[in-house]
Design an enzyme around this catalytic site. Sequence first.
Site, mmCIF file in Angstrom:
data_model
loop_
_atom_site.group_PDB
_atom_site.id
_atom_site.type_symbol
_atom_site.label_atom_id
_atom_site.label_comp_id
_atom_site.label_asym_id
_atom_site.label_seq_id
_atom_site.Cartn_x
_atom_site.Cartn_y
_atom_site.Cartn_z
ATOM 1 N N PRO A 171 -68.511 -6.193 -92.954
ATOM 2 C CA PRO A 171 -67.128 -6.893 -94.668
ATOM 3 C C PRO A 171 -67.099 -7.704 -94.967
ATOM 4 C CG PRO A 171 -66.163 -4.722 -93.143
ATOM 5 C CD PRO A 171 -67.419 -5.419 -92.297
ATOM 6 N N ASN A 172 -66.653 -8.165 -95.519
ATOM 7 C CA ASN A 172 -65.326 -9.303 -96.336
ATOM 8 C C ASN A 172 -65.898 -10.721 -96.965
ATOM 9 O OD1 ASN A 172 -64.013 -7.568 -97.440
ATOM 10 N ND2 ASN A 172 -63.003 -7.446 -95.168
ATOM 11 N N ARG A 184 -62.569 -17.026 -99.025
ATOM 12 C CA ARG A 184 -61.873 -16.009 -98.921
ATOM 13 C C ARG A 184 -61.091 -16.958 -97.306
ATOM 14 N NH1 ARG A 184 -63.379 -12.605 -93.607
ATOM 15 N NH2 ARG A 184 -61.980 -11.391 -92.981
ATOM 16 N N TYR A 202 -61.801 -19.180 -92.491
ATOM 17 C CA TYR A 202 -63.105 -19.102 -92.340
ATOM 18 C C TYR A 202 -63.960 -20.205 -92.404
ATOM 19 C CZ TYR A 202 -61.704 -14.672 -90.884
ATOM 20 O OH TYR A 202 -60.978 -13.176 -90.980
ATOM 21 N N ASN A 226 -71.707 -10.465 -86.552
ATOM 22 C CA ASN A 226 -70.532 -10.553 -86.482
ATOM 23 C C ASN A 226 -69.921 -9.322 -87.577
ATOM 24 O OD1 ASN A 226 -67.902 -11.609 -87.396
ATOM 25 N ND2 ASN A 226 -68.241 -13.266 -88.099
ATOM 26 N N ALA A 270 -64.221 -7.583 -89.275
ATOM 27 C CA ALA A 270 -62.978 -5.856 -89.201
ATOM 28 C C ALA A 270 -63.816 -4.862 -87.939
ATOM 29 C CB ALA A 270 -62.327 -5.714 -91.070
ATOM 30 N N GLU A 286 -71.828 -11.369 -79.938
ATOM 31 C CA GLU A 286 -71.085 -11.470 -80.755
ATOM 32 C C GLU A 286 -71.090 -12.880 -80.997
ATOM 33 O OE1 GLU A 286 -68.227 -8.747 -79.107
ATOM 34 O OE2 GLU A 286 -66.590 -9.072 -80.374
ATOM 35 N N HIS A 340 -67.744 -14.540 -83.400
ATOM 36 C CA HIS A 340 -66.706 -14.513 -84.840
ATOM 37 C C HIS A 340 -66.593 -16.331 -85.491
ATOM 38 C CE1 HIS A 340 -65.823 -10.893 -84.356
ATOM 39 N NE2 HIS A 340 -65.670 -10.633 -82.471
ATOM 40 N N ARG A 361 -54.988 -14.948 -82.743
ATOM 41 C CA ARG A 361 -54.835 -14.451 -83.918
ATOM 42 C C ARG A 361 -53.526 -13.323 -83.625
ATOM 43 N NH1 ARG A 361 -59.238 -14.139 -88.337
ATOM 44 N NH2 ARG A 361 -57.881 -13.826 -89.327
HETATM 45 C C1 DQA Z 1 -63.642 -12.286 -88.081
HETATM 46 C C2 DQA Z 1 -62.223 -12.349 -86.671
HETATM 47 C C3 DQA Z 1 -62.438 -10.450 -87.511
HETATM 48 O O1 DQA Z 1 -60.979 -10.761 -86.630
HETATM 49 C C4 DQA Z 1 -62.501 -10.724 -89.239
HETATM 50 O O2 DQA Z 1 -61.636 -9.173 -89.418
HETATM 51 C C5 DQA Z 1 -63.097 -11.030 -90.311
HETATM 52 C C6 DQA Z 1 -64.146 -11.949 -89.357
HETATM 53 C C7 DQA Z 1 -64.384 -14.099 -87.489
HETATM 54 O O3 DQA Z 1 -65.718 -14.875 -88.296
HETATM 55 O O4 DQA Z 1 -63.527 -14.628 -87.415
HETATM 56 O O5 DQA Z 1 -63.462 -10.718 -91.155
HETATM 57 O O6 DQA Z 1 -65.575 -11.228 -87.113
#
Ligand code: DQA
Length: 146
Positions: A11-12, A19, A24, A75, A78, A99, A101, A108
């Site tokens: 998501p997002n 964003r 990011y 990825n 959240a 995985e 990120h 964080r």
């Molecule tokens: C994320 C890190 C997560 O904590 C966050 O909720 C994201 C992006 C990252 O790519 O750094 O949406 O996965």
Amino acid sequence: MTKTVYVLNGPNLNLLGKRQPEIYGYETLADVETLCADTAEDLGLATTFHQSNHEGEIVEAIHAARDEAAAIVINPAAYTHTSVAILDALNAFEGPVIEVHISNVHKRESFRHHSYVSLRADAVIAGCGTQGYALALTRVATLLED
Ligand code: DQA
């Protein structure tokens, strides 16, 4: 035959580039898709790229990967920190799982320090920006050679 790697995004991440760019960066998800396709081609692999804001759709994409993919780069955004359903789906997938990120989640908030997905992932890449996806595909190529 060329092996396919599913690259899954939670998501997002559709808002990547707009964003919180201070966290990011300014590259968009379309840029990441191109990076993955180009990197995979150099490695003799192919990618199928997905993004969803819905947990169940990510679970279903992982199910599809069981028949269609040799490895998964994910990825989970959240859902990393909340989703037993995504962990269970990944546990039903047999190939390598990496995985990714974009940000360094360990620098964080503390709720980002725990990952359900890490219980299944063969490797975790965090804090390398979008380059983390290319690094993950490079690692997948090595694991698929072994
Ligand atoms: C994320 C890190 C997560 O904590 C966050 O909720 C994201 C992006 C990252 O790519 O750094 O949406 O996965």
